[in-house]
Design an enzyme around this catalytic site. Sequence first.
Site, PDB file in Angstrom:
ATOM      1  N   THR A  50       0.827  -1.197   0.000  1.00 42.70           N
ATOM      2  CA  THR A  50       0.000   0.000   0.000  1.00 42.70           C
ATOM      3  C   THR A  50       0.868   1.257   0.000  1.00 42.70           C
ATOM      4  OG1 THR A  50      -1.685  -1.222   1.215  1.00 42.70           O
ATOM      5  CG2 THR A  50      -1.883   1.168   1.230  1.00 42.70           C
ATOM      6  N   TYR A 138       6.378 -11.709   5.302  1.00 44.82           N
ATOM      7  CA  TYR A 138       5.186 -11.116   4.699  1.00 44.82           C
ATOM      8  C   TYR A 138       4.834 -11.983   3.489  1.00 44.82           C
ATOM      9  CZ  TYR A 138       2.731  -7.360   1.996  1.00 44.82           C
ATOM     10  OH  TYR A 138       1.856  -6.611   1.244  1.00 44.82           O
ATOM     11  N   LYS A 166       2.980 -11.866   8.429  1.00 41.93           N
ATOM     12  CA  LYS A 166       1.815 -11.178   7.880  1.00 41.93           C
ATOM     13  C   LYS A 166       1.398 -11.937   6.637  1.00 41.93           C
ATOM     14  CE  LYS A 166       0.023  -7.436   5.208  1.00 41.93           C
ATOM     15  NZ  LYS A 166       0.299  -6.274   4.328  1.00 41.93           N
TER      16      LYS A 166
END
Lengths: 304, 304, 304, 304
Positions: A50, A138, A166
Amino acid sequence: MQPPQPLRGIIPPLVTPLRDRDTLDTAGLERLVEHLISGGVSGLFILGTTGEGPSLSYRLRRELVQLACKFANNRVPVLTGITDTSFTESVNLARHAADCGATHVVTSAPYYFPAAPPEMLEYVQDLVAEMPLPLFLYNMPGLTKVSFELDLVRRALDMPGICGVKDSSCDMIYFHRLIEVARQRADWSVLVGPEELTAEAVLLGGHGGINGGANLHPRLYVDMYHAAAAQDLQRTRELHAQVMSLAGAIYTVGRHKSAIIKGIKCALSLTGVCEDHMAEPFHRFREPERALMRERLKAIGLLA
Amino acid sequence: MQPPQPLRGIIPPLVTPLRDRDTLDTAGLERLVEHLISGGVSGLFILGTTGEGPSLSYRLRRELVQLACKFANNRVPVLTGITDTSFTESVNLARHAADCGATHVVTSAPYYFPAAPPEMLEYVQDLVAEMPLPLFLYNMPGLTKVSFELDLVRRALDMPGICGVKDSSCDMIYFHRLIEVARQRADWSVLVGPEELTAEAVLLGGHGGINGGANLHPRLYVDMYHAAAAQDLQRTRELHAQVMSLAGAIYTVGRHKSAIIKGIKCALSLTGVCEDHMAEPFHRFREPERALMRERLKAIGLLA
Amino acid sequence: MQPPQPLRGIIPPLVTPLRDRDTLDTAGLERLVEHLISGGVSGLFILGTTGEGPSLSYRLRRELVQLACKFANNRVPVLTGITDTSFTESVNLARHAADCGATHVVTSAPYYFPAAPPEMLEYVQDLVAEMPLPLFLYNMPGLTKVSFELDLVRRALDMPGICGVKDSSCDMIYFHRLIEVARQRADWSVLVGPEELTAEAVLLGGHGGINGGANLHPRLYVDMYHAAAAQDLQRTRELHAQVMSLAGAIYTVGRHKSAIIKGIKCALSLTGVCEDHMAEPFHRFREPERALMRERLKAIGLLA
Amino acid sequence: MQPPQPLRGIIPPLVTPLRDRDTLDTAGLERLVEHLISGGVSGLFILGTTGEGPSLSYRLRRELVQLACKFANNRVPVLTGITDTSFTESVNLARHAADCGATHVVTSAPYYFPAAPPEMLEYVQDLVAEMPLPLFLYNMPGLTKVSFELDLVRRALDMPGICGVKDSSCDMIYFHRLIEVARQRADWSVLVGPEELTAEAVLLGGHGGINGGANLHPRLYVDMYHAAAAQDLQRTRELHAQVMSLAGAIYTVGRHKSAIIKGIKCALSLTGVCEDHMAEPFHRFREPERALMRERLKAIGLLA
């Protein structure tokens, strides 16, 4: 070094406010950090997907790390994305992050030439040996083409430098297996990426979410996390429905995959938090997308 | 700036000789450049996929560009890969390449967050505006997830800064369409990536190959190109069969996709050209892969 | 049973002329068979992908096999597709085909639940044991999700009941490896699916093409095959360019993948060969696609 | 026709007990039906993926429908899979199912040649017009390559013949959107495929699960459903953990994707419910997989 407490709750993946291709919107970044901390978030994650991390120059990444840590001012942990195709650049950025006061680093798989599972294991072993801060894995196979397979995660239990995972795979079967594995490490956090999945992730044992929409409305996501963590199912369902509405409104203005990031930035611009310039290969929404976003924000009550 | 003649022939994608993670094997690079130029190649392509471009630090990339140009010494064109997820870093590297005397730059699609076709068109327009050298589009969807679609290539006909396409999609239908499109630009080159496809690419109108195996045995690939360009079908078939044998021998020693790059580097190490250290996430072949490669090189006559 | 000579040349995958969902256009089928045989084809392939085989009822498939064999009347070999997710139905149809006078059967991988390579090997062994006719393997991973891997093809060299491979993978590296393998079986044929690839396939050792566009203009494809088999490169290039034009005109009228089959059927309808009804899930082109097709057929000289 | 009440709860996708390739294990089927009904299931789903539907001959499919309905004897609804690449065969089987007393039919997308979204909408419209029973849409893009997109599902709200969706995409974001859409049709059911996801599906508004493991231990899945439907989160978590253990034990004995179906059948064979013959392209587990399964069943308490 004393490791921080295991992370729990909502840790937004911050957009990177830009004035142009290679210039930070510094004032916007400061407002964004305040907006999020006052919204109750448990940490800040910069330079993720993001945050357009891979699209930014290294100079700008370093400036961003420095300023985000300065603005956070030790009130919440700062997680820094160091995902890179170059090992050396990942290490360089991690060291810079530690120098600036960040608390964790986060890496996805190198995302150009795909590494096979045994190669990924060596990579993680090599990388963790060089890390000055606790490292999150991640999992983002949709963008990196490579997963952190469960066997690798089981091996990571023996690596003290790793502090959790994550998962943005959207594969909740994988996520539930992650939780099973992570039970053996009380210091780990297992966090979920897509905000539409945070409710169930936490209801069934996950520790929180790294949710893009929390940039815009952190309190909603934080409340949903607390309801789920408190096992208040009715309240969780209500807040989950609100999150679904927000995501449905904000992420479907554009037609391409980039619509998610463009949408969050456009909404933050319309609500006065920061500028919405995008780094190439993307450009911010033009009119009429911006007009449509304005309507949608009004419809869900985020704009007067 | 006077654009160079359109490229024709074999332009090997050079491996990057490394002594360790962040140190060039400078002497190996010089030997490799001599080996290739004396093998008759039409140019040198550095910092591509075979060159582990995205795995190298920016410092090392810049050093490599500088040294490759120095060693080439204007005898052949030098093409520099500038593929990056960061527009700013692509531009920075392109400028450095121009300063060092490189003749062309080459870019694939930004390979983290996928851009949709209209976004890719804008990206190419934005990028070409900043390029100090003629730009090749490098179609590599298997690694970047994004193609340069034919509509984009047709639009690129109107961009004077673009000088051709390298296609590594393995999709020969696409390649034949590229050739049709490129007929409108006499200054363009349409080159193919996989060496197993160079014969047919050139027989049916393509201009050459950027073939990894040419690092090892440049003369074979150059001869095959000339046979195909001269429409000597019988000779082309014989040399194509040799290329198939070489590729079959060298690229199947390891089990993962990385076996191709590891294989070329290992073979170059065994034949005394340069060291075979790999940048992370990969490691060079250990024994017994190295022993197996030795046998195979002997079997195909590349090692005594 | 005396096996037929190895197949060489163009074997069109016949469309299935339909009057409605479950009714053959018998007269159209007869005209189509005459059109193809008079165009010089080396065989007829029914019930393939272009023939909408899996979309037809079993009753209609059996009727089609019977009529196609009757209309062919032993002038050319008839290959019958028996690809099925049900082994029993594949065997039933193969027996019917043998009873009707078909000369070969053709199977792709079972296409619902994907079998892994060792499972596929067992499947082929099981199937070939039940076949009353020589069996072609039809590699079509884009639709079946499963390839006939080269290791399996090498094992198939020891199966007398197998007579070759049709490859529609669009992967010419795989195709060249197939040719290497097939050299050990003089009775095998290695044929390519996409017509855009037939020229190079034959120039480099392949035996022909199963090309959808040959339904429409068989002579063009037959001539291209003969030019390539005779190693007349200049003539091959000219005819390849014509094939590219025809494919570019006919296959791009619709926007979906089905545009290829719809396009061939629509063109055959406009040129008076047969009706263009499609079995569900598809429907024939409506106006204005039909009008556009008419224009394109005129432009390439297939309609006055 | 009076539509049945909307389905709620666990509806196992029955394995198809086979004695050989084309012979039902009739006694085993009867035991399986009793085992499931006595385990509290809300319905029986035959001829799905777990039931190897597409691998069976049509003769056997018809026999299975007839016997399953007979054995169920109106105690629970019987859902019949009619997924087919041939529209006509889907319709034929649906009519047979209605004649036998089945209560619903279930279709996935035609799974050979992929239909685009507008084509899929027409397909569903065409199909529902021919259905003698309420129709479930079965979203299984991993096997069919084609999704029932949300826009199509929204359009299906206006089709009285459709009664819900089974989603096996593993995409819980899609699932939550389905629930939003389905709120407008009180007679619809939204059911989830993978058993690891049933807890969260029901906690957040879904209506039940079509879970393969329920073949083996129906009571566990039924209890989990009831706990989740009653919003008893603690009990749901305990039972979800048991389901995860069962799935982890049973589905990982083999190495291929088929390991799930092979595993369920092998376990049912070891526990004395039915035979475990598989239709091609698969074969039942051999020793030592069978021995390993025996151990695992003992470890989780399903075998003495």
